[in-house]
Scaffold this motif. Structure first.
Motif, short mmCIF file in Angstrom:
data_model
loop_
_atom_site.label_atom_id
_atom_site.label_comp_id
_atom_site.label_asym_id
_atom_site.label_seq_id
_atom_site.Cartn_x
_atom_site.Cartn_y
_atom_site.Cartn_z
N PRO A 178 -4.93 51.64 25.15
CA PRO A 178 -5.79 50.70 24.42
C PRO A 178 -6.60 51.36 23.31
N PHE A 179 -6.98 50.54 22.31
CA PHE A 179 -7.74 51.01 21.17
C PHE A 179 -9.12 50.35 21.16
N THR A 180 -10.05 51.00 20.49
CA THR A 180 -11.42 50.49 20.39
C THR A 180 -11.67 49.93 19.00
N VAL A 181 -12.66 49.05 18.90
CA VAL A 181 -13.01 48.48 17.60
C VAL A 181 -13.49 49.59 16.66
N ALA A 182 -14.31 50.49 17.17
CA ALA A 182 -14.82 51.59 16.35
C ALA A 182 -13.67 52.44 15.82
N LEU A 187 -9.89 53.81 11.31
CA LEU A 187 -8.51 53.91 10.84
C LEU A 187 -8.31 53.08 9.58
N LEU A 188 -8.77 51.83 9.59
CA LEU A 188 -8.58 50.94 8.45
C LEU A 188 -9.31 51.46 7.21
N ARG A 189 -10.50 52.00 7.42
CA ARG A 189 -11.26 52.53 6.28
C ARG A 189 -10.64 53.82 5.74
N LEU A 210 -7.79 43.31 15.47
CA LEU A 210 -8.14 42.00 14.93
C LEU A 210 -9.65 41.89 14.70
N GLU A 211 -10.43 42.43 15.62
CA GLU A 211 -11.88 42.44 15.43
C GLU A 211 -12.27 43.30 14.24
N ALA A 212 -11.60 44.43 14.09
CA ALA A 212 -11.89 45.30 12.95
C ALA A 212 -11.53 44.61 11.63
N ALA A 213 -10.39 43.94 11.60
CA ALA A 213 -9.99 43.21 10.38
C ALA A 213 -10.99 42.11 10.06
#
Length: 253
Positions: A178-182, A187-189, A210-213
């Motif tokens: 599993p991955f975390t929002v943080a 990663l996205l940034r 999805l939360e990060a997006a």
């Protein structure tokens, strides 16, 4: 040990938790978890494991007869349509009860910018107008669908490296949830992602992206699931334990 055998079609977190639950709740049963073998080093569940395909519905039906299987539980990924279809056909032929475990899909929330599409091919067409830098989180076997999009740059995350053909502009991150929002925000940034492409897998294992997006205001192209198999279905693994005692031939029924 009972002669009653349960075939658990696995490869998901639910399947691993179910194998552990059955080992605890029903040690009198023989539970065999089947894995497709597409991952080089799969996370193995408790109990007996077989790895590899069956050879289609006919091969699966032969295996059910040979192993005298009393019940089949399909806890595969929601997009594993081929094995799910084979299970329906084989179980009907042999007369073996089949139960499908499917976690609910994701639900759009305020602040989301989702574009639902019916297929990976439609997703590849959709990204053209949404952004150049794409986080492609659809599994390594689907990367080839995006190979012709030379104007885009792709970040691909998968457990094993994707097979060619691949997009010309590509970076690959090998990781398992599993991955975390943080972690997803970082990663996205870091890769300056402009659009996320993913499948409606549901569950919590990979929902953080999805939360990060949402937090970053990024558009999401979401591939809808294939049709659910025509079989009895539950959403929680605990319901499998409740289902088993009603089957003919099972100990304690």
């Amino acid at each position: 040990m009972s002669g009653f055998t349960v075939l658990l079609l696995g490869g998901t977190g639910e399947a691993r938790r179910l194998a552990a639950l059955l080992a605890w709740e029903r040690p009198d049963l023989r539970v065999v978890t089947s894995l497709a073998g597409r991952v080089a080093r799969p996370a193995l569940p408790d109990g007996e494991v077989r790895i590899g395909g069956f050879g289609g519905p006919a091969g699966l039906a032969d295996w059910l007869r040979r192993e005298r299987v009393g019940a089949v539980v399909d806890a595969t990924h929601p997009f594993a349509a081929r094995i799910s279809t084979s299970a329906v056909t084989a179980c009907a032929e042999v007369g073996v009860p089949l139960l499908v475990v499917r976690r609910p899909g994701w639900t759009e929330r305020p602040g989301d910018d989702w574009r639902r599409v019916p297929s990976l091919q439609a997703a590849a067409e959709m990204v053209a107008g949404l952004g150049e830098r794409v986080f492609l989180s659809t599994g390594r076997q689907s990367v080839a669908v995006f190979a012709g999009l030379d104007r885009h740059w792709f970040l691909v995350r998968s457990v094993d490296p994707p097979d060619p053909p691949l997009p010309r502009r590509l970076a690959v991150v090998l990781d398992r949830g599993p991955f975390t929002v943080a972690g997803e925000l970082e990663l996205l940034r870091r890769y300056e992602i402009e659009v996320l492409v993913t499948k409606d897998s549901g569950g919590t294992m990979t929902a953080a992206k999805l939360e990060a997006a949402r937090e970053l205001g990024l558009p999401v192209v979401l591939v809808d699931r294939p049709p659910t198999p025509l079989a009895e279905r539950v959403e929680r693994i605990e319901e499998v334990v409740s289902w088993l005692p009603g089957l003919p031939g099972i100990p304690g029924s």
